[in-house]
Write an enzyme that holds these catalytic residues in place. Structure first.
Site, PDB file in Angstrom:
ATOM      1  N   GLU A  72       0.841  -1.210   0.000  1.00  0.00           N
ATOM      2  CA  GLU A  72       0.000   0.000   0.000  1.00  0.00           C
ATOM      3  C   GLU A  72       0.872   1.255   0.000  1.00  0.00           C
ATOM      4  O   GLU A  72       0.577   2.246  -0.663  1.00  0.00           O
ATOM      5  CB  GLU A  72      -0.920  -0.009   1.230  1.00  0.00           C
ATOM      6  N   ASP A  89      -8.040   1.557   8.082  1.00  0.00           N
ATOM      7  CA  ASP A  89      -6.683   2.092   7.982  1.00  0.00           C
ATOM      8  C   ASP A  89      -6.479   3.178   9.044  1.00  0.00           C
ATOM      9  O   ASP A  89      -7.415   3.917   9.375  1.00  0.00           O
ATOM     10  CB  ASP A  89      -6.437   2.653   6.573  1.00  0.00           C
TER      11      ASP A  89
END
Ligand SMILES: *[C@@H]1O[C@H](CO)[C@@H](O)[C@H](O)[C@H]1NC(C)=O
Ligand SMILES: [Zn+2]
Length: 398
Positions: free
Chosen positions: A197, A244
């Site tokens: 990511e 997140d």
């Protein structure tokens, strides 16, 4: 139930309604009872940052292509293989150069795990999909990424086990009552631990989201068997719930997408219920879900925040982005600094998030009566109702 319904005829109507609801293919979202919310399985010493079985192995540097990364990948896979044997597990691999790899290919490995109703055909199941990234950022050197996203990975690991146990009970109960879960229930659950990511240099479209871009592209092209309800693996995703930057105290979660604002509101409602039932350990003067009372038309179309959901969103997947961010406040102060480590996690908040995510998934999967100790609570309620009915009967007899 209003008293007026408490006669034979009323019961009959309610039973008919119940049967109707069971026959309808799309279900209503079923709320968990207070009893279930109070009985939700909580993480305990397994979240210990020093030697807990779930979280502590992730709290190390895990940059793609390094030994720390391989160790965390192994930890995730081992956990699923040993604790969740009924889940299918796939690794989706890709390679890419990065701005700092000097022309070398870096490997990225997405972990995909899912569980469908027994006997269900792959293309006919839609899956609630819980997502977090497990790689860590190259810089600053030694960066741990505890909220980014070691803690979210551990939250999901814990939730998937609680949901798994409840699904066992639910599907066994259906079968015991002569129902076929593969036919009656076209929903499963899926977890994505995504790789790559983080940007290696500076965040650009090409230097970020390596795993998510590869997976979204692959799944867009991979067709389910002909005649399936869902054409591709992407269309099998009922909701993409991305966690997140969670684990700091007093988070602020915005609603980013009008189309999933209702799901956001469901999670916000659960937050409020858990808090008012005394089930949250962390104290917070403000609600976490700051947009809960907004109408979906008031949800600002700011385009959202760049994160793993973007390649999926671009292909039409419904996304619920749970990230600690708010205007003027920004990301948590530890974000992308050396302070984003185990010691800076607010463990009460991490635990509360785990309970909240479990509750949300349990409602989505309609696990009322099966999650936690709730089936015991249900049995107690049934016994009370029966005792009351006997009392009432005796009264009319007299
Ligand atoms: C993907 O990578 C993992 C870890 O490097 C490896 O064990 C696995 O065999 C690979 N899978 C495929 C399909 O190549
Ligand atoms: Zn990050």
């Amino acid at each position: 139930m209003p008293l007026a319904f408490r006669n034979r005829c009323g019961h009959f109507i309610l039973i008919c309604l119940g049967v109707l609801l069971l026959l309808l293919p799309g279900y209503a979202y079923e709320e968990l009872s207070d009893e279930s919310l109070k009985a939700l399985p909580r993480p305990n010493e397994e979240f210990d940052i020093h030697n807990g079985a779930l979280l502590s192995p992730i709290l190390q540097t895990r940059i793609p292509g390094t030994p720390g990364h391989d160790a965390v990948l192994q930890h995730l896979v081992n956990y699923i293989r040993t604790t969740l044997p009924k889940w299918e597990i796939d690794l989706q691999n890709s390679t890419s150069q990065t701005p700092v790899s000097n022309g070398e290919d870096v490997p990225f490995v997405n972990v995909i795990a899912y569980r469908d109703p027994p006997g269900a055909s792959v293309g006919d199941v839609e899956r609630l999909t819980l997502v977090a990234h497990y790689d860590s950022k190259l810089t600053p050197e030694g960066f741990i990424g505890a909220i980014d996203s070691a803690a979210p990975c551990a939250m999901i690991m814990h939730a998937m086990r609680s949901i798994d146990i409840a699904l066992d009970k639910k599907w066994a109960d259906m079968q015991a009552r002569g129902m076929d879960p593969s036919f009656e229930e076209e929903r499963g659950i899926q977890v994505l631990f995504l790789d790559g990511e983080e940007a290696f240099d500076h965040w650009t479209d090409d230097d970020s989201l390596y795993g998510a871009r590869s997976l979204a592209e692959t799944w867009d092209q991979e067709m389910n068997p002909a005649m399936s309800t869902f054409k591709t693996k992407l269309s099998s995703i009922s909701l993409f719930v991305l966690l997140d930057l969670l684990g700091s105290k007093s988070p602020s979660i915005m609603s980013f997408y009008q189309t999933t604002h209702w799901a956001y509101q469901n999670m916000g409602a659960l937050e409020q219920r858990l808090r008012s039932l005394g089930q949250f350990k962390s104290s917070s003067s403000d609600p976490w879900f700051i947009d809960t009372s907004k109408d979906s038309r008031q949800v600002v179309a700011m385009g959202g925040i760049q994160d793993d959901h973007i390649p999926f969103l671009a292909r039409g997947v419904d996304v619920l982005h749970i990230i600690d961010f708010a205007p003027f406040k920004g990301f948590p102060p530890v974000w992308h600094t050396m302070d984003d480590d185990a010691e800076h996690l607010d463990m009460d908040t991490v635990e509360d998030w785990t309970v909240l995510v479990t509750a949300f998934a349990a409602e989505w999967m309609e696990l009322e009566g099966f999650i936690g100790e709730a089936e015991n609570a249900k049995a107690r309620r049934d016994a009370e109702l029966e005792a009351e009915a006997i009392r009432l009967n005796k009264k009319t007899e007299l």
